[in-house]
Design an enzyme around this catalytic site. Structure first.
Site, short mmCIF file in Angstrom:
data_model
loop_
_atom_site.label_atom_id
_atom_site.label_comp_id
_atom_site.label_asym_id
_atom_site.label_seq_id
_atom_site.Cartn_x
_atom_site.Cartn_y
_atom_site.Cartn_z
N THR A 128 0.91 -1.16 -0.04
CA THR A 128 0.10 -0.10 -0.30
C THR A 128 1.08 1.47 0.22
O THR A 128 0.61 2.07 -0.52
CB THR A 128 -1.08 -0.45 0.85
OG1 THR A 128 -1.80 -0.99 0.95
CG2 THR A 128 -1.82 1.39 1.29
N CYS B 135 0.63 -8.07 -0.47
CA CYS B 135 1.14 -7.70 0.54
C CYS B 135 1.93 -8.56 0.80
O CYS B 135 1.74 -9.44 1.02
CB CYS B 135 -0.80 -7.29 0.83
SG CYS B 135 -0.90 -7.31 3.16
N HIS C 141 2.09 -8.60 3.59
CA HIS C 141 0.96 -10.33 5.40
C HIS C 141 0.95 -11.29 4.78
O HIS C 141 0.28 -12.04 5.65
CB HIS C 141 -0.03 -9.34 5.75
CG HIS C 141 0.82 -8.43 6.46
ND1 HIS C 141 0.41 -6.95 6.39
CD2 HIS C 141 0.08 -8.19 8.17
CE1 HIS C 141 1.21 -6.04 7.59
NE2 HIS C 141 -0.37 -6.77 7.91
#
Length: 272
Positions: free
Chosen positions: A79, A190, A192
């Site tokens: 992001t 991402c 994660h």
């Protein structure tokens, strides 16, 4: 703080703990380098924030890391890379900065046989279309299919990486993706998401290659260190963890990402 005998560190930051997947790859690829990792745990997730807010957070975080003497910065957050990389490079033109989107896009283009590439990430990452632009720049004939998977971040942050909950969420997001698009490669957009790789792979099937940008990012970092002649030559290296909230939780979940236990006493809480 870094001891005088340690090499100047490479700064790594993420909105939380997910960037530790990138840090793990960096420490394995660059065994002589020191690292200073900062997780902005008080303000996560970045993926639901506006681009203006994320850019402000990124500039604040970079100012702190630069004050600690970093020689290079890795944005271990898709992001933040997607919405803030240019602003960061403009604010700190003297600081080498590497984001995770370009390495991930290059790895995806190399991996895909049919040119049909899926990208999963936070809402902000998907809406910013950074992966799509990079993939099409490298491989203009590619087709990119993006899917936001916002619940993957809290699952990863809680350490719920397998089991029924992870499987159900993965099925809800990705159940029709391969069938409807014919992708043969899926970018985990991402930092994660790699800890959820088993649940994701079970849903998309064995014929779809998962791309984690961490290893490719480590290759980019090594190349930049060599080109700028700033590689560490000392045998002493330091690994320091900073967070903006929750040292105990950072250590508990961070141990899952790093694949070894972390001590809460080794996590310094900082105020941005």
């Amino acid at each position: 703080m870094y001891e005088s005998e340690c090499t100047l560190p490479i700064g790594v930051f993420d909105s939380g703990i997910g960037g530790l997947t990138v840090l793990k790859a960096l420490t394995e690829a660059l065994p002589k380098e020191s690292f200073l990792y900062l997780g902005d745990t008080a303000r996560l997730p970045y993926g639901t924030k506006s681009a203006k807010s994320v850019t402000r957070y990124v500039l604040q975080t970079t100012a702190l890391l630069k004050a600690r003497g970093i020689k290079l910065l890795v944005i271990a957050c898709n992001t933040a890379t997607g919405v803030s990389l240019e602003a960061l490079q403009e604010a700190y033109p003297e600081l080498p900065v590497i984001g995770v989107i370009r390495p991930g896009a290059e790895a995806a283009c190399r991996s895909s046989r049919n040119g049909r590439i899926g990208v999963i990430g936070t809402e902000s990452t998907v809406n910013a279309r950074g992966y799509e632009r990079e993939i099409l720049r490298i491989r203009p004939d590619a087709q990119v299919f993006a899917q936001a998977c916002p619940l993957f971040v809290p699952l990863a942050e809680e350490g719920w990486c397998d089991g029924q909950i992870a499987s159900l969420v993965a099925e809800r997001y990705l159940g029709g993706l391969v069938r409807d698009t014919g992708i043969d490669t899926l970018v985990l957009g991402c930092t994660h998401f790699p800890v959820l790789a088993d649940a994701i792979q079970d849903v998309v099937g064995p014929d779809v290659t998962l791309v984690d940008s961490a290893r490719t990012t480590a290759e980019f970092v090594q190349d930049m260190l060599e080109r700028r002649d700033i590689c560490s030559t000392t045998k002493e290296r330091c690994l320091t963890f900073l967070a903006t909230d929750g040292a105990r939780r950072f250590a508990r979940v961070g141990g899952v990402f790093m694949h070894h236990p972390l001590d809460p006493a080794d996590v310094e809480i900082v105020d941005l």
